[in-house]
Design a protein around this motif. Structure first.
Motif, PDB file in Angstrom:
ATOM      1  N   LEU A 164       0.843  -1.194   0.000  1.00 31.34           N
ATOM      2  CA  LEU A 164       0.000   0.000   0.000  1.00 31.34           C
ATOM      3  C   LEU A 164       0.883   1.251   0.000  1.00 31.34           C
ATOM      4  O   LEU A 164       1.821   1.374   0.789  1.00 31.34           O
ATOM      5  CB  LEU A 164      -0.910   0.004   1.230  1.00 31.34           C
ATOM      6  CG  LEU A 164      -1.952  -1.124   1.311  1.00 31.34           C
ATOM      7  CD1 LEU A 164      -2.891  -0.864   2.473  1.00 31.34           C
ATOM      8  CD2 LEU A 164      -2.751  -1.217   0.009  1.00 31.34           C
ATOM      9  N   ASN A 165       0.587   2.187  -0.882  1.00 28.87           N
ATOM     10  CA  ASN A 165       1.407   3.399  -1.005  1.00 28.87           C
ATOM     11  C   ASN A 165       1.148   4.357   0.154  1.00 28.87           C
ATOM     12  O   ASN A 165       0.020   4.501   0.635  1.00 28.87           O
ATOM     13  CB  ASN A 165       1.096   4.126  -2.313  1.00 28.87           C
ATOM     14  CG  ASN A 165       1.590   3.352  -3.521  1.00 28.87           C
ATOM     15  OD1 ASN A 165       2.504   2.556  -3.410  1.00 28.87           O
ATOM     16  ND2 ASN A 165       0.974   3.580  -4.659  1.00 28.87           N
ATOM     17  N   TYR A 166       2.212   4.999   0.612  1.00 38.03           N
ATOM     18  CA  TYR A 166       2.085   6.095   1.565  1.00 38.03           C
ATOM     19  C   TYR A 166       3.259   7.039   1.330  1.00 38.03           C
ATOM     20  O   TYR A 166       4.278   6.652   0.748  1.00 38.03           O
ATOM     21  CB  TYR A 166       2.058   5.595   3.007  1.00 38.03           C
ATOM     22  CG  TYR A 166       3.398   5.171   3.549  1.00 38.03           C
ATOM     23  CD1 TYR A 166       4.118   5.975   4.422  1.00 38.03           C
ATOM     24  CD2 TYR A 166       3.961   3.940   3.195  1.00 38.03           C
ATOM     25  CE1 TYR A 166       5.348   5.595   4.922  1.00 38.03           C
ATOM     26  CE2 TYR A 166       5.190   3.537   3.687  1.00 38.03           C
ATOM     27  CZ  TYR A 166       5.875   4.370   4.559  1.00 38.03           C
ATOM     28  OH  TYR A 166       7.100   3.990   5.060  1.00 38.03           O
ATOM     29  N   GLN A 167       3.089   8.282   1.732  1.00 35.06           N
ATOM     30  CA  GLN A 167       4.155   9.259   1.510  1.00 35.06           C
ATOM     31  C   GLN A 167       5.071   9.297   2.723  1.00 35.06           C
ATOM     32  O   GLN A 167       4.640   9.532   3.850  1.00 35.06           O
ATOM     33  CB  GLN A 167       3.591  10.660   1.264  1.00 35.06           C
ATOM     34  CG  GLN A 167       4.687  11.670   0.921  1.00 35.06           C
ATOM     35  CD  GLN A 167       4.118  12.969   0.402  1.00 35.06           C
ATOM     36  OE1 GLN A 167       3.052  12.983  -0.214  1.00 35.06           O
ATOM     37  NE2 GLN A 167       4.818  14.066   0.654  1.00 35.06           N
TER      38      GLN A 167
ATOM     39  N   GLU B  47       8.819  11.105  -1.151  1.00 36.70           N
ATOM     40  CA  GLU B  47       9.121   9.731  -1.532  1.00 36.70           C
ATOM     41  C   GLU B  47       7.913   8.868  -1.216  1.00 36.70           C
ATOM     42  O   GLU B  47       7.258   9.034  -0.187  1.00 36.70           O
ATOM     43  CB  GLU B  47      10.339   9.220  -0.764  1.00 36.70           C
ATOM     44  CG  GLU B  47      11.612  10.004  -1.025  1.00 36.70           C
ATOM     45  CD  GLU B  47      12.680   9.643  -0.016  1.00 36.70           C
ATOM     46  OE1 GLU B  47      13.603   8.906  -0.392  1.00 36.70           O
ATOM     47  OE2 GLU B  47      12.567  10.087   1.140  1.00 36.70           O
ATOM     48  N   THR B  48       7.629   7.934  -2.095  1.00 39.93           N
ATOM     49  CA  THR B  48       6.496   7.036  -1.885  1.00 39.93           C
ATOM     50  C   THR B  48       6.982   5.746  -1.245  1.00 39.93           C
ATOM     51  O   THR B  48       7.893   5.090  -1.753  1.00 39.93           O
ATOM     52  CB  THR B  48       5.793   6.721  -3.205  1.00 39.93           C
ATOM     53  OG1 THR B  48       5.327   7.943  -3.767  1.00 39.93           O
ATOM     54  CG2 THR B  48       4.615   5.787  -2.977  1.00 39.93           C
ATOM     55  N   GLY B  49       6.394   5.408  -0.130  1.00 38.08           N
ATOM     56  CA  GLY B  49       6.734   4.157   0.552  1.00 38.08           C
ATOM     57  C   GLY B  49       5.694   3.087   0.272  1.00 38.08           C
ATOM     58  O   GLY B  49       4.598   3.362  -0.228  1.00 38.08           O
ATOM     59  N   LEU B  50       6.055   1.853   0.577  1.00 36.86           N
ATOM     60  CA  LEU B  50       5.152   0.705   0.400  1.00 36.86           C
ATOM     61  C   LEU B  50       5.048  -0.017   1.728  1.00 36.86           C
ATOM     62  O   LEU B  50       5.993  -0.687   2.158  1.00 36.86           O
ATOM     63  CB  LEU B  50       5.690  -0.234  -0.692  1.00 36.86           C
ATOM     64  CG  LEU B  50       5.801   0.365  -2.091  1.00 36.86           C
ATOM     65  CD1 LEU B  50       6.587  -0.570  -3.010  1.00 36.86           C
ATOM     66  CD2 LEU B  50       4.426   0.624  -2.666  1.00 36.86           C
ATOM     67  N   ARG B  51       3.917   0.153   2.388  1.00 35.07           N
ATOM     68  CA  ARG B  51       3.764  -0.432   3.721  1.00 35.07           C
ATOM     69  C   ARG B  51       2.898  -1.691   3.655  1.00 35.07           C
ATOM     70  O   ARG B  51       2.214  -1.955   2.660  1.00 35.07           O
ATOM     71  CB  ARG B  51       3.131   0.567   4.679  1.00 35.07           C
ATOM     72  CG  ARG B  51       1.718   0.966   4.300  1.00 35.07           C
ATOM     73  CD  ARG B  51       0.981   1.650   5.469  1.00 35.07           C
ATOM     74  NE  ARG B  51       1.712   2.747   6.053  1.00 35.07           N
ATOM     75  CZ  ARG B  51       1.261   3.984   6.180  1.00 35.07           C
ATOM     76  NH1 ARG B  51       0.058   4.298   5.689  1.00 35.07           N
ATOM     77  NH2 ARG B  51       1.974   4.917   6.754  1.00 35.07           N
TER      78      ARG B  51
ATOM     79  N   PHE C 158      14.114  -0.420   2.509  1.00 29.85           N
ATOM     80  CA  PHE C 158      13.108  -1.173   3.256  1.00 29.85           C
ATOM     81  C   PHE C 158      11.748  -0.483   3.162  1.00 29.85           C
ATOM     82  O   PHE C 158      10.704  -1.141   3.102  1.00 29.85           O
ATOM     83  CB  PHE C 158      13.568  -1.275   4.715  1.00 29.85           C
ATOM     84  CG  PHE C 158      12.655  -2.062   5.623  1.00 29.85           C
ATOM     85  CD1 PHE C 158      12.667  -3.446   5.628  1.00 29.85           C
ATOM     86  CD2 PHE C 158      11.797  -1.409   6.499  1.00 29.85           C
ATOM     87  CE1 PHE C 158      11.843  -4.164   6.475  1.00 29.85           C
ATOM     88  CE2 PHE C 158      10.967  -2.107   7.356  1.00 29.85           C
ATOM     89  CZ  PHE C 158      10.991  -3.501   7.343  1.00 29.85           C
ATOM     90  N   SER C 159      11.772   0.834   3.114  1.00 26.08           N
ATOM     91  CA  SER C 159      10.523   1.601   3.110  1.00 26.08           C
ATOM     92  C   SER C 159       9.944   1.790   1.714  1.00 26.08           C
ATOM     93  O   SER C 159       8.720   1.745   1.536  1.00 26.08           O
ATOM     94  CB  SER C 159      10.753   2.975   3.750  1.00 26.08           C
ATOM     95  OG  SER C 159      11.165   2.847   5.089  1.00 26.08           O
ATOM     96  N   ASP C 160      10.790   2.022   0.707  1.00 29.23           N
ATOM     97  CA  ASP C 160      10.234   2.462  -0.578  1.00 29.23           C
ATOM     98  C   ASP C 160      10.365   1.448  -1.714  1.00 29.23           C
ATOM     99  O   ASP C 160       9.946   1.722  -2.835  1.00 29.23           O
ATOM    100  CB  ASP C 160      10.856   3.794  -1.004  1.00 29.23           C
ATOM    101  CG  ASP C 160      12.369   3.708  -1.238  1.00 29.23           C
ATOM    102  OD1 ASP C 160      12.887   2.601  -1.445  1.00 29.23           O
ATOM    103  OD2 ASP C 160      13.019   4.772  -1.202  1.00 29.23           O
ATOM    104  N   SER C 161      10.933   0.266  -1.455  1.00 25.17           N
ATOM    105  CA  SER C 161      11.122  -0.707  -2.539  1.00 25.17           C
ATOM    106  C   SER C 161      10.065  -1.804  -2.463  1.00 25.17           C
ATOM    107  O   SER C 161       9.684  -2.243  -1.370  1.00 25.17           O
ATOM    108  CB  SER C 161      12.512  -1.346  -2.464  1.00 25.17           C
ATOM    109  OG  SER C 161      13.511  -0.362  -2.618  1.00 25.17           O
ATOM    110  N   PRO C 162       9.608  -2.279  -3.628  1.00 24.40           N
ATOM    111  CA  PRO C 162       8.654  -3.393  -3.627  1.00 24.40           C
ATOM    112  C   PRO C 162       9.366  -4.712  -3.329  1.00 24.40           C
ATOM    113  O   PRO C 162      10.586  -4.784  -3.290  1.00 24.40           O
ATOM    114  CB  PRO C 162       8.104  -3.377  -5.056  1.00 24.40           C
ATOM    115  CG  PRO C 162       9.228  -2.806  -5.866  1.00 24.40           C
ATOM    116  CD  PRO C 162       9.902  -1.797  -4.984  1.00 24.40           C
TER     117      PRO C 162
END
Length: 1019
Positions: free
Chosen positions: A32-35, A51-55, A173-177
């Protein structure tokens, strides 16, 4: 260099699936995308777009749905159903997984990550460990298993060890799929939060840092809503650690340990007894080394601990000598306090006159006496026999090593022995000339040279092993693994002084060499076989080929017996890296502990620890326990519940065959019959699900079984070949008839398989339905305040089960025909014909549980393939034979209570696995008509459609009229085929075909005792 190979193991799959199934119904949502907070010092444009993160996606099931899933898993696992979700500061959902040391706990939670990602899309995980040692070992497991998991799942996890000075991995860790995992030890973050939740900024986790654009690492990490995996959670229960864990904002905490302290929602249990009885860890032998005839003349003292409590002064734990009423002097531990007079406590030993405790200092960790003697923690005084004891321990270690190595070298298995010591100087010293052997290294080389010199007198028949031993000099076969200082010298590691990590090395470099050398030590080409290491590095050792452990230091009450043996419990690997877990697993995998105490004391201590750890296990095989329990159905994949009538039938069956006593405790007869596959037929209502019923009975704890886990290493024997019997004409003739290797052929066709498989699927395919448990309780009328405080105000009423019929929701797409074809090794066309033929209600089961449908259908089709194959089974010789040397190479050390001294057998002792086998062997020995016989070694295996089969006995008989007869006998408690389980019936039928086609004039038969064999001889 030997690279350990990994393969999927069923018991590890079950553990991982227990966790994954707790979230059944969670949709797969990945990334799920988050800023991400842009931090300070960024341009306005960068701050705007960021930056867009993927949580991780949130858990979309409500509390009731998660709890229902957990209870369903617990019923399947024969665990007590939870009444609520246990919340902690770490997470709202907390699942406990209990796995015994040595069974691959780290492998299981890495596999669980992959499965959760595949099924639900959760991709951000944090493994939290209590020490540097465990952190380094976990990360090494990630490296070692990377190729294995990539082959299984098609991708690999991106993992890193937390380092606040390196922002790149944390940002990735935060922004890579994809699948990510961070490994962190508590010292990196827990010390920065106090029990009240106040954060410190002395270290970096909670500090705004320039490398992170003035952001805090904890905020970047927590924004991913990671799933926590807590390794050894019982060591993470301090208030500061719990408060710090809450900062990760994790929705789920998965807790993996062999010894949970605080219970949460337990979803899988593989305890010490299960691991041992299922042969998933080494069996344990103990050789005790003790001093007898103590004189009491030297004021022996050893202080191992100081304890402090709020309501009384400090106390010191001291080992000292006391005189018994018999006049014997014995060493035992005592807790001493200020003012204690050791002369009185010792029973009047003159050596202790003047030893009155004057002070116990918990800060300096010292114990002072009125005569001026000051004892530091870990210090020994008055030990005049230590050098002699240590030399004997080293001698016994070398002896045990050679015994195991001689048996395993021919199998390509490298044997390692491990010494733990408390001071590097005892292994290696340094003077102006450089490195000098310490006392233990010198003792070892002297004892090793003596042991090698005496080998020809012991046994010189194994030339390959003898040559291997002679290959390397004494100074080449041992080495030390310690910390290394800046000058490249071995040094004592920096050690934690208190807390859960007390006694463990602090720095990662202490473990680097151990982990780096792991693969090289497994190679037979590497001469090092005896390893000396600091006891503070104990947690870093998990080499699977450690077969002997010896601790050359004072007994430490803080190191439990389970921890002492834990470093050597893993199943070994051969020189190709393959796990040695076949039928001979417990013949090969035996850990010998050289203890500085008697066998009885060590075994008692270990069993006491195990008993405490197994407190949660049921102890009575009663009707009440069996009623409502879930068992696996005949397919091995579906489940069902036992009714009250079925539970009664099972209980009566156990009583009838003396498998339980008058208190419903499991009896020895159960283990003997179960271990030798000679259980009598179950009641008709249970016969179809025999394996599931047996598994249920095995969940009941047999206290006496704990004593079988630890054997006396001195009460064993290694059988020797009786050449005179092996070379007898009768045996040579018998052997020449049965030693032919063969392959089997079968003529069944697809047209026969399709209708048979359709009938079997319609009749037997079952899948789990969703179960909702409805329970109630009634408030008692005669209660008081204390009842309410104790939680005893309600009386539990009956529980009932409601079954949901709806299909499960999933986004995973299945190629049903293709996957079934792969599992059954049939063509897509054949699988399609089978699926078209089944009833509609059978096919609809796929929607209710696709994974269980696939596994269950594949297993049932496989069984029909085997059954049809046996109907037309024939064998043809390959031209190759089994060498008679197999009787020599398959020898192993055996407990004295599991052998029979033999005169007619090809070995001087014959292994007997049950009372029935012992009686049979005794009759063979006394029978005049028996010329020679052999218990066929496990390496003698007949190929069958259902797997390899190892017959029991080969017997050569000479009758009164001088006719020679040859028999292969299978001894079972019953000769009725209906009393055998399905797979065993098929193997027996295959063996009949094998000896019919391959072994001329050899009779194969299943017999219950020698009298039945006599009937065959007479016929």
């Amino acid at each position: 260099m030997t690279i350990q190979q990994f393969k999927p193991l069923d018991y590890q799959r079950v553990a991982a699936e227990a966790v994954v199934d707790c979230f059944e119904g969670q949709p797969r949502l990945e990334g799920l995308n988050y800023q991400i907070d842009p931090g300070r010092g960024r341009s306005n444009q960068a701050a705007m777009f960021g930056e867009t993160g993927l949580r991780n996606a949130p858990v979309q099931l409500n509390t009731t749905q998660v709890l229902d899933n957990i209870r369903r898993v617990q019923m399947r696992e024969h665990l007590p159903p939870s009444t609520e979700l246990i919340k902690t500061k770490a997470a709202d959902i907390n699942l406990d997984v209990e796995m015994e040391t040595g069974t691959g706990k780290t492998y299981v939670y890495v596999d669980t990550m992959y499965r959760l990602y595949e099924r639900y899309g959760w991709s951000k995980f944090i493994v939290v460990v209590p020490s540097v040692a465990i952190r380094e070992g976990v990360f090494k497991t990630f490296e070692d298993t990377e190729a294995h998991f990539q082959e299984r799942y098609g991708h690999k996890v991106r993992r890193f060890i937390y380092d606040s000075g390196r922002p790149e991995p944390i940002l990735a860790f935060s922004d890579s799929p994809g699948l990510h995992c961070m490994v962190i030890n508590t010292q990196a973050f827990a010390s920065e939060v106090n029990a009240e939740g106040k954060e410190s900024k002395t270290l970096r986790m909670f500090r705004e840092m320039d490398a992170f654009q003035s952001r805090r690492p904890i905020d970047l990490i927590a924004g991913n809503h990671p799933i926590l995996i807590l390794d050894e959670p019982q060591r993470l229960e301090g208030a500061k650690t719990q408060e710090a864990l809450s900062r990760f904002k994790a929705p789920i905490a998965l807790r993996f340990s062999a010894t949970h302290k605080t219970p949460h929602n337990l979803v899988h249990r593989l305890d010490a007894l299960d691991a041992y009885t299922r042969k998933l860890v080494k069996r344990i032998n103990v050789r005790g080394v003790t001093v007898k005839g103590l004189t009491g003349l030297h004021a022996y003292l050893y202080m191992s601990d100081i304890r402090v409590s709020a309501d009384k002064p400090p106390e010191a734990r001291v080992d000292m000598e006391t005189v018994l009423n018999s006049g014997t002097v014995k060493r035992s531990p005592r807790w001493l306090k200020k003012g204690d007079d050791l002369f009185d406590i010792s029973g009047g030993l003159s050596a202790y006159q003047g030893f009155t405790v004057s002070d116990i200092d918990a800060v300096t960790r010292t114990l002072s006496f009125t005569n001026g003697v000051v004892l530091d923690e870990g210090q020994v005084q008055g030990q005049t026999d230590e050098a002699a004891v240590r030399r004997v321990q080293i001698r016994e270690t070398i002896r045990a090593h050679f015994e195991r190595e001689r048996l395993l070298h021919r199998r390509g298995i490298k044997v390692l022995s491990l010494f733990f010591i408390d001071e590097v100087a005892k292994y290696r010293r340094y003077d102006e000339t450089g490195a000098v052997p310490g006392d233990y290294a010198r003792m070892f080389e002297e004892e090793y040279a003596d042991a090698v010199a005496s080998l020809p007198e012991l046994d010189a028949t194994d030339e390959a092993w003898f040559k291997y031993v002679k290959r390397d000099a004494a100074d080449a076969v041992h080495d030390g693994y310690f910390s290394i200082d800046k000058a490249g010298r071995l040094t004592d590691p920096s050690v934690n002084a208190r807390g859960d990590e007390k006694g463990e090395a602090k720095d990662a470099s202490s473990y680097d060499l151990i982990l780096k050398e792991k693969g090289r030590l497994l190679s037979l080409a590497e001469p090092k076989r005896f390893i000396f290491s600091h006891s503070a590095l104990r947690e870093g050792w998990d080499n699977p080929n450690v077969f002997t452990i010896c601790t050359l230091k004072q007994s430490d009450h803080e190191i439990g017996k389970r921890q002492e043996v834990g470093r050597g419990l893993r199943i070994s690997v051969d020189d190709q890296g393959r796990r040695t877990d076949g039928p001979e697993v417990h013949d090969i995998n035996v850990l010998t502990v050289i203890a500085s105490e008697s066998y009885q004391d060590f075994a008692k201590g270990l069993q006491n620890e195990l008993t405490k750890a197994l407190e949660g296990r049921p102890r009575e095989a009663s009707v009440a326990y069996f009623t409502g329990k879930t068992i696996q159905t005949a397919t091995g994949t579906g489940t069902r519940e036992l009714s009250r009538d079925e539970a009664n039938a099972l209980h009566r069956w156990l009583i009838k065959h003396d498998f339980i006593d008058e208190r419903d405790h499991i009896a020895l007869a159960w283990h003997q019959a179960n271990d030798t596959n000679s259980l009598p037929a179950l009641p008709a209502v249970l016969a179809n699900d025999a394996d599931g019923v047996v598994a249920l009975v095995n969940t009941v704890l047999d206290q006496s079984a704990l004593s079988n886990m630890t054997g006396n290493g001195r009460d064993t024997v290694t059988p020797r070949v009786r050449r005179t019997n092996l070379e007898k004409a009768a045996f040579q003739e018998l052997w020449s008839r049965i030693n032919q290797r063969a392959v089997y052929f079968t003529d069944f066709d697809t047209d026969s398989l399709v209708p048979a498989a359709v009938r079997r699927l319609d009749q037997d395919l079952k899948v789990d339905r969703q179960v909702v448990i409805v329970s109630g309780a009634e408030l008692k009328t005669d209660i008081g305040v204390e009842d309410l405080r104790a939680g005893a105000g309600f009386q539990e009423e009956k529980t009932r089960f409601e079954h949901e019929q709806t299909a499960v929701a999933t986004n995973v797409r299945y190629d049903l025909v293709g996957e079934l074809a792969a599992l059954t090794r049939l063509t897509r066309g054949t699988v399609g014909r089978i699926l078209k033929g089944v009833r509609q209600d059978t096919f609809s089961l796929f929607a209710k549980n696709p994974e269980m449908f696939l596994r269950g259908a594949a297993e049932l089709i496989r069984r029909e393939k085997v059954a049809l194959a046996i109907e037309t089974l024939r064998y043809e010789k390959t031209g190759e034979t089994y060498d008679v040397a197999i009787f020599d190479t398959d020898r192993r050390d055996l407990p004295l209570n599991a052998v029979l001294a033999a005169g007619k057998h090809v070995l001087d002792h014959v292994a007997v696995d049950s009372t029935n086998e012992r009686n049979f062997a005794q009759r063979l020995e006394s029978a005049e008509e028996v010329v020679v016989y052999a218990k066929l070694p496990k390496g003698f295996s007949i190929p069958t459609p259902g797997g390899g089969y190892n017959p029991d006995w080969a017997i050569a008989v000479e009758t009164a009229d001088t006719r020679s007869l040859y028999f292969i006998a299978e001894t079972k408690g019953s000769t009725m085929k209906e009393a055998l389980r399905g797979d065993e019936k098929q193997r027996i039928d295959s063996a009949i075909a094998y000896f019919r086609d391959v072994a001329d004039r050899v009779t194969f038969s299943q017999v219950s005792d020698y009298d039945q064999l006599m009937q065959l001889i007479s016929a």
